[in-house]
Enzyme design. Structure first.
Site, PDB file in Angstrom:
ATOM      1  N   ARG A 130       6.550   3.938   2.817  1.00 48.24           N
ATOM      2  CA  ARG A 130       6.770   2.632   2.199  1.00 48.24           C
ATOM      3  C   ARG A 130       6.273   2.657   0.750  1.00 48.24           C
ATOM      4  O   ARG A 130       5.402   3.456   0.398  1.00 48.24           O
ATOM      5  CB  ARG A 130       6.039   1.543   2.991  1.00 48.24           C
ATOM      6  N   LYS A 145       0.937  -0.368   7.330  1.00 50.35           N
ATOM      7  CA  LYS A 145       1.401  -1.693   7.741  1.00 50.35           C
ATOM      8  C   LYS A 145       1.013  -1.991   9.186  1.00 50.35           C
ATOM      9  O   LYS A 145       0.605  -3.107   9.510  1.00 50.35           O
ATOM     10  CB  LYS A 145       2.927  -1.767   7.574  1.00 50.35           C
ATOM     11  N   HIS A 187      12.374   0.558  -1.086  1.00 48.50           N
ATOM     12  CA  HIS A 187      12.216   0.555   0.370  1.00 48.50           C
ATOM     13  C   HIS A 187      13.490   1.059   1.060  1.00 48.50           C
ATOM     14  O   HIS A 187      13.448   1.598   2.156  1.00 48.50           O
ATOM     15  CB  HIS A 187      11.864  -0.853   0.856  1.00 48.50           C
ATOM     16  N   ARG A 205      14.076   4.664   2.573  1.00 43.35           N
ATOM     17  CA  ARG A 205      13.721   4.959   3.967  1.00 43.35           C
ATOM     18  C   ARG A 205      14.955   4.832   4.869  1.00 43.35           C
ATOM     19  O   ARG A 205      15.179   5.652   5.751  1.00 43.35           O
ATOM     20  CB  ARG A 205      12.618   4.000   4.441  1.00 43.35           C
ATOM     21  N   HIS A 259       7.222   3.709  12.374  1.00 41.75           N
ATOM     22  CA  HIS A 259       7.556   2.541  13.183  1.00 41.75           C
ATOM     23  C   HIS A 259       6.788   2.632  14.495  1.00 41.75           C
ATOM     24  O   HIS A 259       6.643   3.717  15.052  1.00 41.75           O
ATOM     25  CB  HIS A 259       9.061   2.483  13.465  1.00 41.75           C
ATOM     26  N   TYR A 300       2.786   8.464  25.003  1.00 46.31           N
ATOM     27  CA  TYR A 300       3.372   9.808  25.025  1.00 46.31           C
ATOM     28  C   TYR A 300       3.583  10.333  23.607  1.00 46.31           C
ATOM     29  O   TYR A 300       3.431  11.521  23.339  1.00 46.31           O
ATOM     30  CB  TYR A 300       4.707   9.765  25.776  1.00 46.31           C
TER      31      TYR A 300
END
Length: 281
Positions: free
Chosen positions: A132, A159, A221, A224, A247, A257
């Site tokens: 970001r 974030k 941005h 991304r 994310h 996992y």
């Protein structure tokens, strides 16, 4: 109470929105005297500017204050619960990005652009690392582990408040070598012009992209999204891509996992991505 949940920059943004838009007229009013019409009237100048997303965020923030006041017994009820309905809802917009086939065009424009050396390296760093804008702008030399080839961004700068590891490629390591003479003796990799002891502004890359002639077509941005589109088209594992973008997995079992962050497999993907950028240059 909320401070541990925010990055420093996000916390400052929240406080600044109160200082700019609420405190000038409401700071000295007892909280139990606030009414919906009063607060709506204070926020109407923002509506006249059309900044509906800002109104949405401000309404949410002021309601969190009021909910807290109810819960600690300062007021009996929250009279501001419905203030958002007094304004239009903002339309959801995606971050502007370019089509994958325009990557060579972007690299050509970047190479020819009349922009500062640090800004050029910052944009390339952000493109290669898929991070970001604020994560890139405030990158520190102390976060780079040259031995393991990793950029380790601490949780307080992310974030989602979760440490993020970025495998460094031949190209990103080269960018760091280019920046060493400029800032290797300082804290931040990409220092600000006016105050080299601080980091460059998170909007620096956006301003440069506009000057390059891509206003409306691409924002920082959006790089991304460009990376995500190209990597998905190439058949890379979506879990790897989502992890590279930092994310958060909503499924708790899958999140546990994925905790290892797939460093080895991500390293292969990031190497491919950096080579793809290099070929487009």
């Amino acid at each position: 109470v909320k401070k541990p949940d925010f990055t420093k920059a996000h916390g400052e943004d929240i406080w600044r929105s109160f200082e700019n838009h609420l405190f000038p007229q409401l700071a000295n009013r007892p909280i139990n005297t606030l009414t919906a019409p009063m607060v709506i009237a204070v926020m109407k100048p923002l509506a006249s500017k059309g900044v509906l997303e800002q109104i949405r965020r401000l309404s949410q923030r002021v309601n969190e204050v009021m909910t807290y006041a109810v819960n600690v017994g300062l007021i009996q009820s929250n009279p501001l619960a419905g203030i958002r309905s007094a304004f239009q809802s903002p339309k959801r917009t995606h971050m502007s990005t370019i089509e994958p086939e325009r990557l060579p065009e972007l690299m050509t424009m970047l190479n020819r652009a009349s922009i500062k050396y640090t800004t050029r390296c910052l944009i390339e760093w952000q493109l290669h690392t898929m991070c970001r804008p604020m994560e890139a702008a405030a990158a520190k030399w102390s976060e780079v582990n040259f031995d393991d080839g990793l950029w380790i961004i601490p949780a307080e700068r992310m974030k989602m408040r979760k440490e993020h590891k970025v495998p460094l490629t031949k190209q990103t390591l080269h960018l760091l070598e280019l920046m060493k003479p400029v800032s290797g003796h300082r804290e931040y990799i990409f220092p600000a012009d006016r105050n080299p002891r601080s980091h460059t502004n998170a909007q620096t890359a956006n301003a440069a992209i506009k000057r390059m002639g891509l206003e409306g077509a691409l924002v920082a941005h959006g790089m991304r999204a460009l990376a995500s589109t190209i990597l998905n088209e190439q058949g890379f594992d979506p879990d790897l891509i989502e992890t590279a973008l930092a994310h958060i997995e909503k499924n708790e079992v899958r999140r546990a996992y994925n905790r290892a962050q797939y460093i080895d497999r991500r390293r292969e993907m990031m190497d491919w991505w950096s080579e793809h950028i290099a070929k487009a240059s």
